[in-house]
Design a protein around this motif. Sequence first.
Motif, PDB file in Angstrom:
ATOM      1  N   LYS A 188       3.135   7.961 -11.209  1.00 24.17           N
ATOM      2  CA  LYS A 188       3.764   6.856 -11.924  1.00 24.17           C
ATOM      3  C   LYS A 188       2.946   5.569 -11.856  1.00 24.17           C
ATOM      4  N   LEU A 189       1.669   5.691 -11.516  1.00 26.30           N
ATOM      5  CA  LEU A 189       0.821   4.509 -11.466  1.00 26.30           C
ATOM      6  C   LEU A 189       0.571   4.011 -12.887  1.00 26.30           C
ATOM      7  N   GLN A 190       0.918   2.773 -13.145  1.00 25.18           N
ATOM      8  CA  GLN A 190       0.800   2.202 -14.481  1.00 25.18           C
ATOM      9  C   GLN A 190      -0.338   1.181 -14.517  1.00 25.18           C
ATOM     10  N   ILE A 191      -1.056   1.218 -15.623  1.00 25.96           N
ATOM     11  CA  ILE A 191      -2.148   0.269 -15.866  1.00 25.96           C
ATOM     12  C   ILE A 191      -1.779  -0.557 -17.085  1.00 25.96           C
ATOM     13  N   ASP A 192      -1.662  -1.874 -16.897  1.00 25.69           N
ATOM     14  CA  ASP A 192      -1.356  -2.772 -18.007  1.00 25.69           C
ATOM     15  C   ASP A 192      -2.654  -3.238 -18.659  1.00 25.69           C
ATOM     16  N   THR A 235      13.555 -10.846  -7.108  1.00 31.60           N
ATOM     17  CA  THR A 235      13.985  -9.622  -6.447  1.00 31.60           C
ATOM     18  C   THR A 235      12.888  -9.080  -5.560  1.00 31.60           C
ATOM     19  N   ALA A 236      13.308  -8.387  -4.514  1.00 25.85           N
ATOM     20  CA  ALA A 236      12.361  -7.702  -3.645  1.00 25.85           C
ATOM     21  C   ALA A 236      12.060  -6.294  -4.134  1.00 25.85           C
ATOM     22  N   ASN A 237      12.695  -5.870  -5.239  1.00 24.64           N
ATOM     23  CA  ASN A 237      12.395  -4.571  -5.843  1.00 24.64           C
ATOM     24  C   ASN A 237      11.188  -4.726  -6.755  1.00 24.64           C
ATOM     25  N   VAL A 238      10.109  -4.013  -6.439  1.00 27.46           N
ATOM     26  CA  VAL A 238       8.864  -4.191  -7.178  1.00 27.46           C
ATOM     27  C   VAL A 238       8.427  -2.917  -7.888  1.00 27.46           C
ATOM     28  N   MET A 239       9.301  -1.891  -7.943  1.00 30.64           N
ATOM     29  CA  MET A 239       8.942  -0.666  -8.644  1.00 30.64           C
ATOM     30  C   MET A 239       8.957  -0.922 -10.146  1.00 30.64           C
ATOM     31  N   ASP A 296       0.826  -1.212   0.000  1.00 33.75           N
ATOM     32  CA  ASP A 296       0.000   0.000   0.000  1.00 33.75           C
ATOM     33  C   ASP A 296       0.857   1.258   0.000  1.00 33.75           C
ATOM     34  N   VAL A 297       1.905   1.255   0.792  1.00 37.74           N
ATOM     35  CA  VAL A 297       2.786   2.429   0.843  1.00 37.74           C
ATOM     36  C   VAL A 297       3.448   2.653  -0.514  1.00 37.74           C
ATOM     37  N   LEU A 298       3.895   1.588  -1.156  1.00 37.03           N
ATOM     38  CA  LEU A 298       4.516   1.725  -2.476  1.00 37.03           C
ATOM     39  C   LEU A 298       3.508   2.221  -3.503  1.00 37.03           C
ATOM     40  N   ASP A 299       2.307   1.684  -3.478  1.00 36.13           N
ATOM     41  CA  ASP A 299       1.281   2.140  -4.417  1.00 36.13           C
ATOM     42  C   ASP A 299       0.952   3.609  -4.196  1.00 36.13           C
ATOM     43  N   PHE A 300       0.868   4.010  -2.932  1.00 32.80           N
ATOM     44  CA  PHE A 300       0.566   5.406  -2.635  1.00 32.80           C
ATOM     45  C   PHE A 300       1.682   6.324  -3.117  1.00 32.80           C
ATOM     46  N   SER A 301       2.928   5.899  -2.979  1.00 30.31           N
ATOM     47  CA  SER A 301       4.049   6.708  -3.466  1.00 30.31           C
ATOM     48  C   SER A 301       4.018   6.809  -4.984  1.00 30.31           C
ATOM     49  N   ARG A 302       3.626   5.740  -5.667  1.00 34.22           N
ATOM     50  CA  ARG A 302       3.502   5.803  -7.133  1.00 34.22           C
ATOM     51  C   ARG A 302       2.399   6.774  -7.528  1.00 34.22           C
TER      52      ARG A 302
END
Length: 622
Positions: A297-301, A575-579, A286-292
């Motif tokens: 930078k929120l992307q929709i595929d 990886t733990a990097n999910v950006m 949730d924190v990562l999504d909120f920062s995006r």
Amino acid sequence: MLLLPDPLRVTPDDPQLKRLIEAERVRMLFGAALPVELVSSVFAVALAALIGAQVGWLRAVAWALFCLLITATRLTVYRAYVRSQKRDHPRWLTLMVVMSGLLGGTWGLGSAWLLPVNDLNVSAVIVGSLIGASAICTFALQADPRPNRVLNVSMLLPCAVMLFTRQDTYGLFGGCGLLTLMGIMLLEGERSARRITELLWLRFTTDRIAQERAEALKLAQRHSAVKDQFLATMSHEMRTPLHGILGLARLVSQKLPPRPGVLNESREHLALIERSGEHLLGIISDVLDFSRIEAGKLQIDQAPFDLHAVVDDVLSLLAVTAAEKGLPLRREVQLPSPCMVFGDAARLRQVLHNLVGNAIKFTDMGHVRVTVQRHDCESEGPDSPCAKRVIFRVEDTGIGITPDQQTMVFDAFHQADGSFVRRHRGTGLGLTISREIARAMNGDILCESTAGQGSVFTLNVPLPRVTNSEPTRFLATRPASLLGELGFSGRVLLAEDNPVNALVAEAILTKLGLQVTHVEDGQQALALLNPPHHGFDLVLMDCQMPVLDGIEATRRLRCLEQEQGRPSLPVIALTANVMSQDRDRCRAAGMDDHLAKPFTQEDLSAMLKAHLHAERQPSVTA
């Protein structure tokens, strides 16, 4: 009105701003010096030639030569200013005042010296020349009142005094006229200087504001980059041990036999560990999504998927949570099965999970009903934009929301009860993220609620129908348990520096029927993959490792494969990097896919299914 002094509306109190204004004033004064010198020289020679016969050639030529000498001196000062590296020094304004006094004195005293007392025609020519020279110099020196003041007084006052010495009406009229003109020139010079000061103040203030904005933008961009790096680093550092905790808890839980007593309690404790870890993982996501969202930078595929299967997955998962609270989760899915649509299945699943999960969390008695249907647009046709929309209606009989709270229900970190003793815990980001995702999908979420009676959240998003879909996309929407039953064969190279995560991954791969070779860095992985016949069928590559990271190792592997002309080996990033930029880096390095930590056995099975041939292919029907 012309004679009234204009009050100075702008006062440059800032010392730096004052220096800039003074330097620009001097530049404007010297910028007009060259044409003024040329014009004054021509006028002096022409005037001397015109009146030489009446006043005497010797006197006229001497005055003209003296004017040319003053002009040469002024041009020397102008040249020194142009070549100077310190043009903002106060001495240049002082020199300009002195040079203006010399020019005005040459014309004023010289004209008084040449002025014949009894010849009105010659006197009129000389006075007219002075008036023209005064007007030209006043216009050229309007940037600062001091040179203009010195020049006009020294130029007009001597001639006015000389006219008064005639002691007749013409002399009195001419002298008064010159004095009046001198006063007007001085006042207009002051007014012009004030206007120029105001304009320069506005100009430099605007430039300063623009510069401050540019610096603030750069600072904000740096802060944003630092924040993104901080979030990415913290996400990685929290997800890495969390993957080990969840993975070990699941492995130990699977190995414990289903017996009553201590073993059963241990299984319950492991389930609590797993549930707490998943809750922490949800907060991190949730924190990562909120920062995006904040960074835009929120992307929709966009990809084809089975909408009916996605809804069924979410409701089947949350039905267990509802049953634990004794709540019936009623569903009215008015969609065909399968229902292939085009959109972002993962984001839609996230929004539905938030909406239905909130309904269950805030409902203690009654029921939760979920209704899914196409928008009713029979009059507009099946291909109209209206017909592409799907309505998700989540209704509960919970605590409800008061009218004053409904306006803030989608605000970040907001909850109806924001105290630390509230019954329902949470970050307050779920609805904020869900609405932003819905809007990014060209949809929206609406809220209707009555305090004490319940709430209704309506999700409206466009999901157009598709006729052709990819089998892997369709398979990925099925329940995860189905993927976990697949068996695999082959050799897998696991490059992972964390021993706990390596233990978890190796145990899952072995359980799935694969032979695993473990290395701790990218250099060791390249050493095993260097021979053309290395025998590996797939590589699971951690991105952050010592000696040589997974990104560079994959890049070198692709170059080696291209040089040797051999087919590319599937490489999956662990990886733990999910950006999103992390996924892009993996793709750019030549990796085939990206599996974020922590992952489950089902997640890894789905990834292997996409890149390895299973021993048996189950038939999946919708």
